[in-house]
Design an enzyme around this catalytic site. Structure first.
Site, PDB file in Angstrom:
ATOM      1  N   GLU A 178      -2.647   0.552  -4.168  1.00 54.69           N
ATOM      2  CA  GLU A 178      -2.369  -0.945  -3.576  1.00 54.69           C
ATOM      3  C   GLU A 178      -2.995  -2.381  -4.386  1.00 54.69           C
ATOM      4  O   GLU A 178      -3.805  -2.393  -5.033  1.00 54.69           O
ATOM      5  CB  GLU A 178      -3.449  -0.861  -2.058  1.00 54.69           C
TER       6      GLU A 178
ATOM      7  N   ASP B 234       0.981  -1.020  -0.065  1.00 59.01           N
ATOM      8  CA  ASP B 234       0.015  -0.041  -0.027  1.00 59.01           C
ATOM      9  C   ASP B 234       0.907   1.324  -0.009  1.00 59.01           C
ATOM     10  O   ASP B 234       1.603   1.444   0.951  1.00 59.01           O
ATOM     11  CB  ASP B 234      -0.875   0.104   1.198  1.00 59.01           C
TER      12      ASP B 234
END
Ligand SMILES: [Mg+2]
Length: 416
Positions: free
Chosen positions: A123, A28
């Site tokens: 992500e 992420d």
């Protein structure tokens, strides 16, 4: 429960360092849009920066951690954010820049593993079980990814390493900013049990309140309550699902590239185009060609080939027409996809109506190495494919603006 409340409520158990069997990575990017902007304006590093409309309308799309420290968070109304952090620098969002950076991020991830499941612009989940021999253990791979993001893209990211997707995602959140967290297989249940129920997938504020009413505030409490009692409050299927998540079961396996059924790209024109007008006809052809390039680049990025090419046309009256062609041999090169698409466009335009949108879809996907693709094509085709591979590399490194075919000069909110 807000993110801050969740963080306060979380006191982690001691975690071991054994990453055996932790084949799931959640990568992420940290404050992604803001981090992308800071690459262009390094003088702002260390200062509170908010990405959003400077006229105070709309919501915060991203904020640096310095702005977050002053209470700013994503999706907060801009007016409130600017009052919370009056000395913040406001930068107008520029979507194209983030899409381009996202493609660079995903390119790196696809080079590490063939099983990358991008869940948003910034992500992705990776199944690294097939990459262990090349790169090392999961924790080593996570460190390798973080180093590449920093060195090649100058973008910080956080990585969660675990046996199942939900735990990897929770771990990457806890590792933020610019960190990584491994949850060993043996510690997975203890880790989950230490969390407030709001951390589990599918438990929103409403469920948190419902669970609280029966004395369930932690995952440990959720795991120990009889399922029938839980079902009485939140329903049978939700009860079974949550207890499975609490036990560390995988309920969202990572979709590998072969699980993808098709890859497509489309564009809507600002003004409807008239196929009888030569200028508009040229624009339609150029647009379809551009979509072919986009789709073919994504095929190559995912190491896939396609056997069917479909052209989609939406007319001024919103009726949509699809025309497909299945090829003799699977392809992943732009010019072969475009060669198949061109007559399909002509067929679709035979209606003569004005066109709102064109799109290209490739289906019949297979892993590139399994099909021995393009071995049968002539040298010119091979040479073009090689040029395209080089082009993909340049795009990956410098962004899509760096390379354009001569014939092709064409004119939200992130997760933290
Ligand atoms: Mg993020």
């Amino acid at each position: 429960m807000s993110r801050e409340q969740l963080d306060r409520a979380t006191s982690l158990p001691e975690l071991g360092s054994d990453d055996t069997g932790c084949a799931v990575l959640h990568v992420d990017m940290d404050a992604f849009f803001a981090a992308v902007e800071l690459r262009d304006r390094p003088e702002l590093i260390g200062r509170p920066v908010i990405i959003g409309r400077s006229n105070g309308r709309g919501v915060v799309v991203s904020a640096t951690y310095e702005a977050r420290a002053a209470g700013v968070h994503s999706a907060m109304p801009m007016g409130r954010a600017m009052r919370s952090c009056p000395n913040a620098v406001i930068i107008e969002p520029s979507r194209g820049k983030y899409t381009e950076a996202s493609a660079q991020v995903m390119t790196i991830l696809n080079e590490v593993s063939a099983k990358v499941d991008a869940v948003s612009i910034d992500e992705a989940f990776l199944d690294v079980s097939g990459a262990l021999r090349t790169f090392g253990s999961p924790a080593v791979i996570a460190a390798h990814i973080r180093a590449r993001m920093a060195a090649e893209l100058r973008l910080p990211c956080s990585v969660g390493v675990a046996a199942v997707t939900m735990v990897a995602k929770i771990a990457s959140t806890l590792a933020k900013p610019d960190g990584m967290l491994v949850v060993p297989v043996a510690d997975t249940v203890a880790f989950l049990h230490s969390l407030p129920v709001g951390r589990l997938w599918g438990v929103g504020q409403k469920s948190v309140r419902a669970l609280d009413s029966i004395g369930v505030t932690t995952v440990a409490e959720l795991a120990s309550i009889p399922q029938a009692r839980l079902a009485h409050t939140i329903g049978k299927s939700a009860a079974a699902r949550l207890q499975a998540l609490a036990a560390g079961q995988e309920l969202r396996p990572i979709a590998g590239p072969t699980a993808e059924k098709s890859i497509s790209s489309e564009r809507t024109f600002d003004v409807d185009l008239d196929p009888h007008d030569p200028v508009d006809a040229g624009k339609l052809e150029t647009a379809v060609r551009a979509e072919c390039e986009t789709v073919a680049a994504r095929l190559r990025q995912a190491h896939l080939t396609a056997s069917t090419v479909t052209v989609k046309v939406r007319f001024e009256d919103f009726r949509t027409l699809d025309r497909s062609h299945t090829l003799a041999a699977p392809v992943d090169s732009s010019h072969l996809v475009a060669a198949a698409a061109k007559p399909l466009l002509t067929q679709a335009l035979a209606r003569g109506q004005h066109v709102r949108l064109v799109g290209v879809r490739c289906s019949g996907l297979a892993p590139a190495d399994s099909t021995g693709h393009q071995l049968t094509f002539d040298d010119a085709a091979e040479a073009k494919s090689t040029a395209e591979v080089v082009m993909d590399e340049v795009v990956a490194r410098f962004g899509p603006q760096a390379v354009r075919r001569a014939s092709l000069i064409k004119g939200n909110q992130e997760n933290s």
